[in-house]
Design an enzyme around this catalytic site. Structure first.
Site, mmCIF file in Angstrom:
data_model
loop_
_atom_site.group_PDB
_atom_site.id
_atom_site.type_symbol
_atom_site.label_atom_id
_atom_site.label_comp_id
_atom_site.label_asym_id
_atom_site.label_seq_id
_atom_site.Cartn_x
_atom_site.Cartn_y
_atom_site.Cartn_z
ATOM 1 N N HIS A 70 8.558 3.147 2.441
ATOM 2 C CA HIS A 70 9.347 1.817 2.198
ATOM 3 C C HIS A 70 10.660 1.976 1.899
ATOM 4 O O HIS A 70 11.434 1.459 2.370
ATOM 5 C CB HIS A 70 8.820 1.239 0.830
ATOM 6 N N ARG B 152 -1.795 3.861 -0.777
ATOM 7 C CA ARG B 152 -3.299 3.996 -1.196
ATOM 8 C C ARG B 152 -3.337 5.708 -1.434
ATOM 9 O O ARG B 152 -4.525 5.914 -2.019
ATOM 10 C CB ARG B 152 -4.258 3.639 -0.120
HETATM 11 P P1 AMP Z 1 2.679 -2.640 1.977
HETATM 12 O O1 AMP Z 1 3.405 -2.405 0.800
HETATM 13 O O2 AMP Z 1 1.771 -1.363 2.417
HETATM 14 O O3 AMP Z 1 2.259 -3.568 2.459
HETATM 15 O O4 AMP Z 1 3.896 -2.124 3.313
HETATM 16 C C1 AMP Z 1 5.096 -2.847 3.219
HETATM 17 C C2 AMP Z 1 5.771 -2.536 4.653
HETATM 18 O O5 AMP Z 1 6.024 -0.831 4.674
HETATM 19 C C3 AMP Z 1 4.857 -2.832 5.861
HETATM 20 O O6 AMP Z 1 5.999 -3.275 6.901
HETATM 21 C C4 AMP Z 1 4.344 -1.334 6.259
HETATM 22 O O7 AMP Z 1 4.090 -1.241 7.447
HETATM 23 C C5 AMP Z 1 5.525 -0.377 5.658
HETATM 24 N N1 AMP Z 1 5.080 0.947 5.599
HETATM 25 C C6 AMP Z 1 4.146 1.044 4.716
HETATM 26 N N2 AMP Z 1 3.936 2.695 4.763
HETATM 27 C C7 AMP Z 1 4.713 3.273 5.732
HETATM 28 C C8 AMP Z 1 5.061 4.437 6.263
HETATM 29 N N3 AMP Z 1 4.390 5.344 6.136
HETATM 30 N N4 AMP Z 1 6.183 4.583 7.057
HETATM 31 C C9 AMP Z 1 6.679 3.214 7.716
HETATM 32 N N5 AMP Z 1 6.535 1.986 7.122
HETATM 33 C C10 AMP Z 1 5.689 2.061 6.214
#
Ligand code: AMP
Length: 276
Positions: free
Chosen positions: A34, A187
């Site tokens: 993030h 996760r």
């Molecule tokens: P989430 O909080 O998991 O819904 O993710 C929020 C944003 O962060 C989304 O656009 C995800 O694709 C991005 N994201 C989560 N993990 C990663 C990662 N390891 N690398 C790049 N972007 C990420």
């Protein structure tokens, strides 16, 4: 840095903020993945523009109540990450602030959300589209940054923008990984230690498969490598067209090798592009 927990507070903050507004939508439990998105948003906003991070665990995109309840919510640590990365404002509404109890409109994507994660998570992408459209409207952002890790989500959001004529630029950030190759994910902290040690095999399997020449060899190699694990269960392992996300029988167009696996109830996804 301001923190708005209500739509009206957000609206007041937006009256004073300078353009462009770049949004990073998240569900919190922020990690370095993030942070990469936030840094990219800052680059795009420049010194004087506004970077907003939304933190909202969106109940309507969870197909499984247990997964929603267990989703980590370290709010104070998230705020620290935002401060350290120069975020201007955080929008962190509660469920009742975002959704009316008699909410009756949902955004449905009908093509790209079939297959892959859409198969095992019915309704998931409707929840994503609905919340993303609301966040775009609420923050009036000029652009939003999304991670390539969730490539199906990214394709669907691009379609949402195209089909509903949203005036928001979608900025892509490559997947950020742990040193051992595991894609960072909120996760990952829920993995048992043995499962965490095992999990880098997902990336290794995809990379080894990517060296193969035919579609069948690619799928066989990835499956063999992944199935060496005594712990995980494959949800899907598939080759799809990078544009349409439909099953790719040959490698004539840009293709993605994608998989989702379960370690107990922790579901992890990853993918690689197949270059020919
Ligand atoms: P989430 O909080 O998991 O819904 O993710 C929020 C944003 O962060 C989304 O656009 C995800 O694709 C991005 N994201 C989560 N993990 C990663 C990662 N390891 N690398 C790049 N972007 C990420």
């Amino acid at each position: 840095m301001w923190i708005a927990k209500t739509k009206s507070h957000l609206k007041k903050q937006l009256n004073d903020c300078s353009q462009p507004v770049i949004l990073v939508p998240t569900m919190g439990a922020l990690h370095l993945g993030h942070a990469g998105l936030i840094d990219m948003a800052r680059q795009r906003a420049g010194k004087s523009g506004t970077v907003i991070v939304s933190i909202f665990v969106n109940a309507i995109q969870f197909d499984n109540a247990g997964d929603f309840e267990k989703y980590p919510r370290p709010f104070d640590a998230d705020i620290t990450v935002c401060q350290l990365h120069g975020v201007d404002g955080v929008f962190a509404p509660g469920h009742n602030e975002m959704y009316f109890p008699d909410r009756s409109i949902t955004v449905t994507e009908e093509l790209l959300s079939k297959g892959l994660c859409g198969d095992t998570r019915p309704g998931h992408f409707d929840g994503v589209c609905t919340v993303v459209l609301k966040l775009f409207n609420l923050t009036r952002c000029d652009a939003a940054v999304f991670g390539e890790k969730d490539f199906q989500q990214l394709a669907i959001i691009r379609r949402l923008v195209r089909d509903l004529d949203l005036d928001v630029e979608i900025i892509l950030h490559p997947t950020i990984r742990e040193i051992d190759g595991l894609a960072m994910s909120s996760r990952n902290v829920r993995l048992l230690s043995g499962h965490r040690k095992d999990a880098p095999r997902i990336r290794k399997a995809l990379l080894a498969a990517g060296e193969m020449t035919s579609a069948q060899q690619i799928l066989d190699t990835a499956r063999q490598e992944i199935e060496k694990s005594p712990y995980l269960k494959i949800d899907y392992l598939t080759l799809v067209d990078a544009e349409t996300l439909s099953p790719a029988a040959n490698l004539n167009t840009p293709t993605i090798l994608a998989c989702a696996v379960y370690y107990d109830d922790v579901r992890l996804i990853d993918h690689i592009g197949i270059r020919r």
